[in-house]
Design an enzyme around this catalytic site. Structure first.
Site: not given
Ligand code: PXP
Length: 238
Positions: A8-9, A17, A42, A44, A49, A99, A150, A191, A212
């Site tokens: 995502d990031h 940009r 994701h 959203r 993103h 997030t 999860e 996290g 991520g």
């Molecule tokens: N798992 C799920 C279900 C999430 O929503 C996220 C964040 O998008 C992650 C894992 C990954 O989290 P992080 O970007 O903090 O590693």
């Protein structure tokens, strides 16, 4: 233990940009060739993103597993059924959040989540629910009939001291054990970083970690020297 890399990031950086770089598809291919077992995105509701275009292109090129994190909003469900990821992970979503803040409240939103799971399954998409390590939520997930969950590791990852971290670690370990006993496949994430991942990777019964933000951060720092050297070379060559 499998590793799902959430890209995502990479897309967040592109959106800064509004251009075409960095390309999430290219990032996904590098993740796969570097050992990722799956690619996670994701889509959203606010498309901050990842965009539909990314999802559909990823669907075409991903050779491992494409795991789509998604809310149960009707238009997102529709897109998921068209894109047909290898797995859908249902997550809660609030527009204002930075997030995903907590797990799905499966107890409270039982009917709506059950409907969404049914629709995805009818379209041949296996579903996982992103939930807190809480027996009530696990029991509700079982009642809905999913085969995968999860566990949200956010509380563990954000613990302020060792005492708190141990408490949340035990919570995750017990939840993984309980879920496994009930026949669920168990994944975990949120996290996790280079400091806190080892303990979680050691929990028996957890099959996959989805990570991520910390990987994208590490990539920016680890790749900086090469990036500056390449620019230096171009300028010096004139
Ligand atoms: N798992 C799920 C279900 C999430 O929503 C996220 C964040 O998008 C992650 C894992 C990954 O989290 P992080 O970007 O903090 O590693």
């Amino acid at each position: 233990m499998e590793l799902g890399v959430n890209i995502d990031h990479i897309a967040t950086l592109r959106q800064v940009r509004g251009g075409i770089e960095p390309e999430p598809v290219m990032a996904a291919l590098i993740c796969e060739s570097s050992g990722a077992d799956s690619i996670v995105v994701h889509l959203r509701e606010d498309r901050r993103h990842i965009k539909e275009r990314d999802l559909f292109l990823l669907r075409k090129v991903i050779r491992t597993k494409l795991n789509l994190e998604m809310s149960i909003a009707p238009d997102i469900l529709k897109i998921a059924c068209q894109a047909h990821p290898d797995q859908a992970t249902l997550v809660p979503e609030r527009r204002q959040e930075l997030t995903t803040e907590g797990g799905l409240d499966v107890v409270k939103n039982f009917g709506r989540i059950k409907e969404a799971v049914k629709k995805l399954k009818q379209n041949g998409i296996p579903v996982s629910l992103f939930i807190d390590p809480d027996k009530k939520q696990i029991a509700a997930a079982l009642k809905i009939g999913v085969r995968m969950i999860e566990l949200h590791t956010g509380r563990y990852a954000q613990a302020k001291n060792a005492l708190q971290q141990n408490k949340y670690f035990k919570e995750l370990k017990d939840a993984a054990h309980f879920s496994k006993q009930k026949g669920l496949r168990v994944f975990a994430g949120h996290g996790l970083d280079y400091h806190n991942v080892s303990a979680i990777a050691g929990i028996k019964g957890i099959e996959e970690l989805n990570i991520g933000y910390s990987i994208v951060c590490r990539a920016a720092i680890a790749g900086l020297e090469t990036a500056v050297r390449q620019m230096r070379e171009l300028i010096d060559r004139k």
